[in-house]
Design a protein around this motif. Structure first.
Motif, PDB file in Angstrom:
ATOM      1  N   VAL A   2       0.845  -1.189   0.000  1.00  0.00           N
ATOM      2  CA  VAL A   2       0.000   0.000   0.000  1.00  0.00           C
ATOM      3  C   VAL A   2       0.884   1.246   0.000  1.00  0.00           C
ATOM      4  N   VAL A   3       0.317   2.345  -0.475  1.00  0.00           N
ATOM      5  CA  VAL A   3       1.023   3.621  -0.572  1.00  0.00           C
ATOM      6  C   VAL A   3       0.205   4.679   0.160  1.00  0.00           C
ATOM      7  N   ALA A   4       0.842   5.415   1.062  1.00  0.00           N
ATOM      8  CA  ALA A   4       0.171   6.506   1.785  1.00  0.00           C
ATOM      9  C   ALA A   4       0.616   7.836   1.186  1.00  0.00           C
ATOM     10  N   ILE A   5      -0.346   8.712   0.924  1.00  0.00           N
ATOM     11  CA  ILE A   5      -0.060  10.035   0.356  1.00  0.00           C
ATOM     12  C   ILE A   5      -0.689  11.080   1.262  1.00  0.00           C
ATOM     13  N   GLY A   6       0.066  12.117   1.565  1.00  0.00           N
ATOM     14  CA  GLY A   6      -0.470  13.172   2.422  1.00  0.00           C
ATOM     15  C   GLY A   6       0.485  14.330   2.545  1.00  0.00           C
TER      16      GLY A   6
END
Length: 331
Positions: free
Chosen positions: A136-140
């Motif tokens: 999974v990839v977290a973007i913020g």
């Protein structure tokens, strides 16, 4: 001698073999980059101003992502809670005033609306199809650094997390993708570019323990807020607490566990009062289901219980009573 003579050929870099670590790294990089390309332009930085407190006006920030072409944004409830003004900053630096449509503190999900039409939005995926160990990839926007990308895996599924309202949020995703303050409300994305979670919490002092609200939970909240203006839940109008029954009483009542719910307070005229419940009563079962604590009772009081007769098994003064309640809804 030619360039590809035996003497010069030895100086050429070794030919990569199929399946080597270089190929694996390339595949991993392509997966992450593909997810970022699909979602990053829909991620906005939310700047919150005007929270009242004893210290004066407060401000904060978080992340969110556009999930419809008409500008609806998903974020965390705790990001926009108490906001008097809300500004969204696009990845290209443009700023626009935003409006909170609705929020559900019990699941830490909120909807924000941006004016106008949008060509870039993220697609919500099915969190129920996730597998432990999946990339999974977290973007913020952690600590104010715009559009930051971190990666990890789904460490665990089906976790529970206590919301700021005190209720347990069920079906929470656990990931080791690093999150920091400001990541809250940002998307957790699969390599195919679908959002399967809303990043929400980090365990202080721990490493690799981060959590996200499942996309299926978010979709339910979206449907409730857009249709009813809130997430509907039923209630009995009780002040309750989790207790542990004595071992002898557990055996006498044939309980699965010592936990139960004690009625501490009653609101006049509420469904609980109309059912005949009284302070000191111990709720053992709800429609035949064992109740071992307050969280169990909260889980049972869903929208589909509204207006329906519900049988309560109650222990009072050495006797087990059967009462009928009709859960109502809060305004």
């Amino acid at each position: 001698m030619g360039l590809f003579s035996p003497k010069n050929r030895a100086k050429l870099p070794p030919k990569r073999r199929r399946g080597s670590s270089h190929d694996l790294l390339d595949a991993y990089s392509r997966a992450v980059a593909g997810a970022v390309d699909a979602v990053s332009n829909s991620v906005v930085h939310l700047q919150v101003k005007g929270r009242p407190s004893s210290m004066g006006q407060m401000s904060g920030s978080g992340s969110g992502f556009i999930f419809t072409p008409d500008g609806y944004v998903l974020t965390n409830s705790h990001v926009v809670n108490g906001a008097r003004s809300l500004m969204a900053v696009y990845p290209d630096g443009r700023e626009i005033e935003a409006e909170t449509v609705g929020a559900d503190p019990d699941t830490d999900v909120a909807i924000v609306r941006l004016p106008g039409k949008h060509r870039e939005w993220a697609e919500l995926g099915d969190s129920g199809a996730l597998r432990q160990g999946q990339l999974v990839v977290a973007i913020g926007n952690p600590l104010g650094f715009d559009c930051t990308v971190t990666t990890g895996v789904i460490s665990a599924l089906g976790r529970s997390l206590r919301s700021q309202s005190g209720r347990l949020i069920d079906d929470v995703l656990q990931t080791d993708a690093p999150l920091n303050p400001g990541n809250s409300g940002g998307p957790l994305v699969t390599p195919d570019g679908r959002v399967i979670g809303i990043n929400t919490a980090v365990i202080a002092g721990a490493q690799g323990l981060c959590f996200a609200i499942a996309s299926n939970t978010a979709q339910y909240v979206v449907g409730e807020i857009l249709k009813y203006g809130k997430v509907r839940r039923s209630y009995l109008g009780l002040g309750v607490q989790t207790i542990e029954l004595p071992k002898q009483l557990v055996r006498e009542l044939n309980r699965k566990s010592p936990g139960a719910v004690r009625v501490a307070q009653m609101e006049i005229g509420t469904p609980g009062a109309q059912a005949g419940l009284a302070p000191g009563d111990i709720i053992l079962k709800f429609d035949g289901e064992h109740i071992s604590g307050v969280d169990d009772l909260h889980r049972m009081l869903t929208a589909d219980r509204l207006g329906k007769k519900t049988r309560l098994e109650v222990y009072r003064d050495g006797t087990v009573l059967s009462l009928t309640a009709v859960p109502g809804g809060r305004d």
